[in-house]
Design an enzyme around this catalytic site. Structure first.
Site, PDB file in Angstrom:
ATOM      1  N   ASN A 172      85.052  16.883  11.824  1.00 14.86           N
ATOM      2  CA  ASN A 172      84.935  15.504  11.366  1.00 14.86           C
ATOM      3  C   ASN A 172      83.761  15.437  10.405  1.00 14.86           C
ATOM      4  O   ASN A 172      82.855  16.273  10.453  1.00 14.86           O
ATOM      5  CB  ASN A 172      84.710  14.547  12.534  1.00 14.86           C
TER       6      ASN A 172
ATOM      7  N   HIS B 122      80.736  12.843   9.158  1.00 16.33           N
ATOM      8  CA  HIS B 122      80.037  11.608   9.519  1.00 16.33           C
ATOM      9  C   HIS B 122      79.088  11.237   8.386  1.00 16.33           C
ATOM     10  O   HIS B 122      78.361  12.106   7.872  1.00 16.33           O
ATOM     11  CB  HIS B 122      79.255  11.801  10.821  1.00 16.33           C
TER      12      HIS B 122
ATOM     13  N   ARG C  70      94.101   6.455  26.157  1.00 14.26           N
ATOM     14  CA  ARG C  70      93.617   7.501  25.266  1.00 14.26           C
ATOM     15  C   ARG C  70      94.395   8.808  25.420  1.00 14.26           C
ATOM     16  O   ARG C  70      94.850   9.409  24.449  1.00 14.26           O
ATOM     17  CB  ARG C  70      92.126   7.741  25.521  1.00 14.26           C
TER      18      ARG C  70
ATOM     19  N   THR D  84      84.116  11.841  26.146  1.00  9.79           N
ATOM     20  CA  THR D  84      84.639  10.913  27.148  1.00  9.79           C
ATOM     21  C   THR D  84      84.301  11.420  28.548  1.00  9.79           C
ATOM     22  O   THR D  84      84.036  12.609  28.752  1.00  9.79           O
ATOM     23  CB  THR D  84      86.168  10.772  27.020  1.00  9.79           C
ATOM     24  N   ASP D  85      84.364  10.482  29.504  1.00  8.77           N
ATOM     25  CA  ASP D  85      84.137  10.878  30.897  1.00  8.77           C
ATOM     26  C   ASP D  85      85.482  11.153  31.575  1.00  8.77           C
ATOM     27  O   ASP D  85      86.535  11.165  30.925  1.00  8.77           O
ATOM     28  CB  ASP D  85      83.339   9.814  31.644  1.00  8.77           C
TER      29      ASP D  85
ATOM     30  N   ARG E 298      89.550   6.994  16.490  1.00 11.93           N
ATOM     31  CA  ARG E 298      89.768   7.221  17.912  1.00 11.93           C
ATOM     32  C   ARG E 298      88.863   8.362  18.362  1.00 11.93           C
ATOM     33  O   ARG E 298      88.804   9.416  17.713  1.00 11.93           O
ATOM     34  CB  ARG E 298      91.219   7.614  18.196  1.00 11.93           C
ATOM     35  N   ILE E 299      88.133   8.162  19.422  1.00 13.74           N
ATOM     36  CA  ILE E 299      87.339   9.230  20.033  1.00 13.74           C
ATOM     37  C   ILE E 299      88.296  10.174  20.754  1.00 13.74           C
ATOM     38  O   ILE E 299      89.085   9.737  21.599  1.00 13.74           O
ATOM     39  CB  ILE E 299      86.307   8.663  21.015  1.00 13.74           C
ATOM     40  N   LEU E 300      88.237  11.433  20.450  1.00 12.16           N
ATOM     41  CA  LEU E 300      89.136  12.410  21.053  1.00 12.16           C
ATOM     42  C   LEU E 300      88.560  12.977  22.345  1.00 12.16           C
ATOM     43  O   LEU E 300      87.342  13.205  22.455  1.00 12.16           O
ATOM     44  CB  LEU E 300      89.402  13.555  20.064  1.00 12.16           C
TER      45      LEU E 300
END
Length: 545
Positions: A103, A105, A62, A140-141, A88-90
């Site tokens: 974004n 949704h 990523r 994200t972590d 893609r998750i940013l």
């Protein structure tokens, strides 16, 4: 000018829509895709927008991919990032280096986050879904893994509701949310950013939009919102619209308290339903008789008054209104501001009428009216106050909204500008004529005697032609009355003395008009030459719809 970096995974229809509309003057500096065959690239090229491609390589994690994206964008100057189907998750790798990222949704977050918002909405059985434009935040972590609860959880910029209909499938809902929701909400959000109206506080998780307010600071325009979300329910489908080749329906707003033909009870249920034109004319007729406290009657044809009058009794008011132009009243709409009695009903059925509107009927009146099989009898209930503040006109691609013309004048409000003062009777007629003229299509001229119309000239492109038409109506079509000694009302100023000359020839002795022309002195001089009294209102009463 706000410059945008667009990032899409496939068709990028939202990005191309924004590019075409350039909300707030915003323009794309670049559009980036993750697939070299993504259709958005062709659309961007057709619009002269530079493009970049950063494929998702199998061995690229990523953060590596986001660094490659940032590298590809480094040659472009941009102030805002807009995502559209960017699959893609940013993470903070991108978000900390890029400007604010938006974004859209396809649901009203926080409801139905995730990949299948449309299917989730259908499965849940909701009646309303929509879309949400939100600021993208890190989901994200530390290891770059997605934290599902943080996806689509950024602060909301704007939303747009969309109905879910019985029988919808996922494809139906997806298209409706895109075209009726996302295509409205996303450009709106971009416009706000382009105008500098947005403050994003990521620490507090809040977005403040100065432009998105219920009203505006200017007291003269208080109550006109920056956005309008309207939800009306279809009350009925109509046989056709203005013409047989046009489909039509009537929608109702159940929050309206004011007496309305849309909410009226049709008492003779066996009669045919109202047509599109019936609704339009009946609404105009009802609005006209709401002007008066005294017993009043009006006959409307094609949204214009064929006649209007007030009197001591309703039957007298109707007789005077009808006698203004009985030929034009054929097939018209009758409106009354009192309970309809038998005497008035007998007059109504004496000639062909389409609809009668009143705040109630006596039993004897209904017995008379029901003799006509297809005379639609509407009971609007107690007239009460006029509570609806705004009116609107749909346009192709939008709508106009304005305050209703609820102006009301009294004799004391008038400015007499001629040598001759109007008599008390003429002043009373001036006030009646002005309140009635508000409901005549512009250019409008109205002749009145006492509190009854004697001739109406409506919808002319020349004011002097409107005077001629009113005179012709008064002298050729009216029964038992004419223009001699009448008062003339004009919905806007006379630009030249010719209208006064025509009025004098018809026998007019007093005039009420707004004033304000550069030729006012010439117009006043013409009135003085003919011994007319003239008063200015200082306000016009155009009606163009």
């Amino acid at each position: 000018m706000t410059r945008i970096a667009g990032m899409a995974g496939n068709r990028g229809r939202n990005l191309l829509n924004i590019a075409d509309r350039a909300p707030g003057g915003a323009a794309f500096a670049v559009i980036l895709a993750t697939d070299p065959d993504a259709p958005v690239l062709e659309g961007a090229a057709e619009r002269g927008i530079p493009t970049e491609v950063v494929p998702l390589e199998d061995d690229m994690d990523r953060r590596d991919h986001e660094e490659a994206v940032l590298e590809a964008l480094s040659d472009y100057e941009f102030d805002l990032v807009c995502l559209d189907g960017y699959m893609r998750i940013l993470s903070e790798t991108f978000l900390e280096e890029a400007p604010t990222t938006l974004n859209v949704h396809p649901a009203l977050l926080p409801s139905f986050p995730g990949m299948d918002a449309w299917g989730d909405a259908l499965e849940a059985g909701v009646s309303v879904t929509g879309c949400t434009v939100h600021v993208v935040t890190d989901a994200t972590d530390e290891d770059g893994a997605v934290v599902e609860d943080d996806v689509d959880a950024g602060p909301i910029v704007t939303q747009e509701p969309i109905p879910v209909y019985e029988g919808d499938d996922e494809a139906d809902l997806k298209e409706r949310v895109l075209y009726e929701g996302e295509f409205r909400a996303y450009p709106r959000a971009v416009k706000w950013f382009a105008e500098g109206a947005v403050d994003v506080d990521l620490e507090a998780g809040e977005v403040t939009v100065d432009a998105d307010v219920a009203g505006v600071d200017d007291a003269d325009h208080d109550g006109l919102p920056s956005r309008r979300v309207v939800s009306d329910d279809r009350a009925d489908t109509l046989r056709y619209g203005e013409n047989p080749h046009q489909d039509a329906a009537v929608y109702t707003d159940y929050t309206t308290d004011e007496a309305s033909v849309v909410h009226a009870d049709q008492l003779n249920e066996g009669a045919k339903g109202l047509s599109y034109n019936n609704y339009n004319d009946a609404d105009g007729a009802l609005n006209l008789i709401k002007e008066f406290d005294e017993p009043a009657a009006a006959v409307i044809k094609h949204t214009n008054p064929a006649g209007c009058a007030t009197a001591d009794s309703l039957s007298d008011a109707y007789e005077k209104a009808l006698s203004t132009d009985p030929m034009s009243a054929f097939g018209g709409i009758v409106a009354l501001n009192r309970e309809c009695d038998a005497a008035t009903a007998e007059q109504i059925i004496d000639s062909f009428k389409e609809v009668v509107v009143a705040p109630g009927y006596t039993d004897d009146a209904l017995e008379v009216l029901f003799e006509k099989d297809n005379l639609r009898v509407l009971d609007v209930g107690e007239l009460g106050e006029r509570t609806e503040r705004f009116t609107e006109k749909p346009l192709v691609g939008g709508r106009l909204v304005q305050e209703r013309d609820l102006q009301s004048i009294a004799a004391d409000d008038l400015e007499v500008v001629t040598e001759r003062e109007p008599t008390d009777e003429e002043l009373e007629t001036m006030v009646f004529a002005w309140q009635t003229l508000k409901h005549v299509k512009s250019n409008g001229i109205l002749f009145a005697d006492g509190t009854e119309t004697v001739g109406i000239g409506m919808g002319q492109v020349s004011r002097v032609d409107a005077v001629r038409l009113a005179a012709m109506k008064a002298n050729e079509h009216a029964e038992g009355k004419d223009a001699e000694g009448a008062v003339m009302a004009s919905d806007a100023f006379f630009p030249f003395p010719d209208g006064i000359e025509e009025a004098a020839e018809a026998g007019i002795e007093a005039v009420i008009q707004p004033g304000g022309s550069v030729n006012d002195e010439d117009v006043i001089e013409a009135a003085d030459e003919h011994g007319m009294a003239m008063a200015f209102t200082g306000q016009r009463s155009f009606r163009h719809d």
